[in-house]
Design a protein around this motif. Structure first.
Motif, short mmCIF file in Angstrom:
data_model
loop_
_atom_site.label_atom_id
_atom_site.label_comp_id
_atom_site.label_asym_id
_atom_site.label_seq_id
_atom_site.Cartn_x
_atom_site.Cartn_y
_atom_site.Cartn_z
N ASP A 148 0.82 -1.76 -0.18
CA ASP A 148 -0.47 -0.06 0.27
C ASP A 148 1.45 1.19 -0.30
N ASP A 149 0.85 1.82 -1.37
CA ASP A 149 1.95 3.40 -1.21
C ASP A 149 3.27 2.85 -0.90
N ALA A 150 3.90 1.60 -2.14
CA ALA A 150 5.07 2.15 -2.05
C ALA A 150 5.79 2.41 -3.14
N ARG A 151 6.69 3.09 -2.55
CA ARG A 151 7.46 4.23 -3.74
C ARG A 151 8.74 3.78 -3.82
N MET A 152 9.79 3.83 -4.99
CA MET A 152 11.38 3.95 -5.04
C MET A 152 11.87 4.36 -5.72
N ARG A 153 13.29 4.74 -5.57
CA ARG A 153 13.66 5.80 -6.45
C ARG A 153 14.77 4.63 -7.16
N ILE A 154 14.93 4.69 -8.55
CA ILE A 154 16.03 4.08 -9.31
C ILE A 154 16.84 4.50 -9.93
N GLU A 155 18.27 4.47 -9.57
CA GLU A 155 19.21 4.69 -9.79
C GLU A 155 19.93 4.00 -11.36
N THR A 156 19.91 4.56 -12.61
CA THR A 156 19.83 3.87 -13.27
C THR A 156 21.17 4.73 -14.86
N PRO A 157 21.98 3.66 -15.16
CA PRO A 157 23.27 4.68 -16.20
C PRO A 157 22.29 5.59 -17.11
N GLY A 159 19.88 7.26 -16.27
CA GLY A 159 18.92 8.73 -15.35
C GLY A 159 18.13 7.78 -14.24
N ASP A 160 17.94 9.06 -13.50
CA ASP A 160 17.15 8.69 -12.37
C ASP A 160 15.64 8.38 -12.51
N ALA A 161 14.85 7.29 -12.03
CA ALA A 161 13.78 7.57 -12.06
C ALA A 161 12.52 7.01 -10.86
N GLY A 162 11.39 7.55 -10.76
CA GLY A 162 11.04 7.12 -9.61
C GLY A 162 9.59 6.14 -9.79
N LEU A 163 9.76 5.23 -9.14
CA LEU A 163 8.14 3.89 -9.20
C LEU A 163 7.67 4.28 -8.17
N ALA A 164 6.34 4.04 -8.06
CA ALA A 164 4.68 3.82 -7.00
C ALA A 164 4.67 2.46 -7.70
N LEU A 165 4.26 1.64 -6.71
CA LEU A 165 3.70 0.80 -6.96
C LEU A 165 3.12 0.22 -5.82
N THR A 166 1.62 -0.34 -6.14
CA THR A 166 0.43 -0.87 -5.24
C THR A 166 -0.34 -2.41 -5.41
N GLY A 167 -0.38 -3.38 -4.82
CA GLY A 167 -0.71 -4.09 -5.76
C GLY A 167 -0.62 -5.62 -4.16
N HIS A 168 -0.44 -6.86 -4.81
CA HIS A 168 -1.01 -8.41 -3.90
C HIS A 168 -0.16 -9.46 -4.55
N GLY A 169 -0.40 -10.17 -4.17
CA GLY A 169 -0.35 -11.57 -4.46
C GLY A 169 0.91 -12.23 -4.16
#
Length: 317
Positions: A148-157, A159-169
């Motif tokens: 519930d309301d999970a977010r991640m900052r991803i650093e890559t060659p 560029g940097d990106a922000g990821l938001a995720l909700t779900g179950h299983g």
């Protein structure tokens, strides 16, 4: 004689009741002691498990029940630059022949950091919890997850990106949810998109025969502009279906329906571009793609065309 016998019987009954009461009190005290000590016991179990994996963590045990634990103020990794923080995490455990095992995790307001290194997504010290030990092969555990309301900052060659995720299983196959990704700039030195965004659905499909884990993604990719090798493209949009292979990102595949705004090249212009792009992501700059594209209202080298089609069977991008 009868009175004396009755007194002896009463005395035995009184002693029996006292023994029963004493045993009950001792049993209640033992149960109460175990119940009151459940938090330090649970803390010791969690701490030993984290220490065995070489994972630094801070948390507070907020509540404990039969097979259920609620942790709050969870921090994993270096406290100065943590790999994950969460307001709360609820775990469900089951007792097996080899001891307790984790079967489910529910978490709220999660913030994490990830890095794309050598074709793999690494999550810092969290990797050690996902592997068989320090530095083991990447695995996804067979547990049910609800985010519930999970977010991640991803650093890559790229560029940097922000990821938001909700779900179950079930994480290793069956997880389903929704995601959104945004990046100010994403690409290479000579080909990059500006104000990139992706939103759609995600589903985990399980482990393949080579040890990778599939993630099916479905949703539109948008950017304010795309600039590649001297060519600028306005408002590109790709209706994308992709399968990411965690552990072997180079084997990931995609297919996209392409639509754009105006295209400008030093020697050519077009009002719009449409078509399809499909292929395997590859590694480094080796992205093997098949392109079927059509330009509308093309003007180049003093000539004009209402529509011009282009098909490239396998382009190395």
């Amino acid at each position: 004689m009868e009175a004396s016998g009755e007194r002896m019987t009463d005395a035995r009954r009184t002693r029996g009741r006292r023994v029963a009461v004493s045993v009950s009190v001792l049993g209640l005290a033992a149960v109460t002691g175990l119940w009151l000590s459940r938090v330090p016991i649970a803390t010791g179990v969690i701490d030993r498990h984290l220490a065995a994996k070489g994972v630094r963590a801070r948390y507070h045990i907020d509540d404990l029940g039969l097979g259920r634990q609620r942790l709050t103020k969870v921090v994993i990794g270096d406290p100065r630059h943590p790999d994950l923080v969460a307001d709360w995490v609820e775990t469900v455990t089951d007792m097996g022949l080899s001891g307790p095992r984790l079967v489910a995790i529910h978490a709220g307001h999660v913030r994490a950091r990830g890095r794309h290194v050598d074709g793999r997504l690494t999550l810092g010290e969290i990797d050690r919890l996902l592997s068989g030990g320090g530095g083991g092969a990447f695995t996804l555990p067979a547990i049910d997850v609800a985010l519930d309301d999970a977010r991640m900052r991803i650093e890559t060659p790229y560029g940097d990106a922000g990821l938001a995720l909700t779900g179950h299983g079930r994480l290793d196959g069956g997880f389903a949810g929704r995601f959104a990704l945004i990046a100010g700039r994403l690409g290479t030195a000579d080909c990059a998109g500006r104000r990139v965004s992706v939103a759609g659905t995600v589903r985990s499909t399980g482990r393949d025969r080579r040890g990778g884990y599939g993630l099916d993604l479905d949703g539109p990719v948008r950017a304010a502009s795309l600039a590649c090798a001297g060519t600028s493209i306005a408002a590109p949009r790709l209706a994308t279906t992709a399968t990411l292979v965690l552990g072997r990102l180079g084997d990931s595949t995609l297919r996209a329906e392409v639509a754009t705004g105006a295209i400008v090249h030093p020697q050519a212009r077009a009002a719009a571009l449409s078509g399809t792009v499909s292929g395997r992501l590859g590694t480094g700059s080796d992205h093997r793609m098949t392109l079927r594209l059509a330009a509308r209202d093309l003007a180049a080298l003093g000539t004009r065309a209402g529509r011009l089609s282009l098909e490239i069977g396998r382009a190395h991008v």
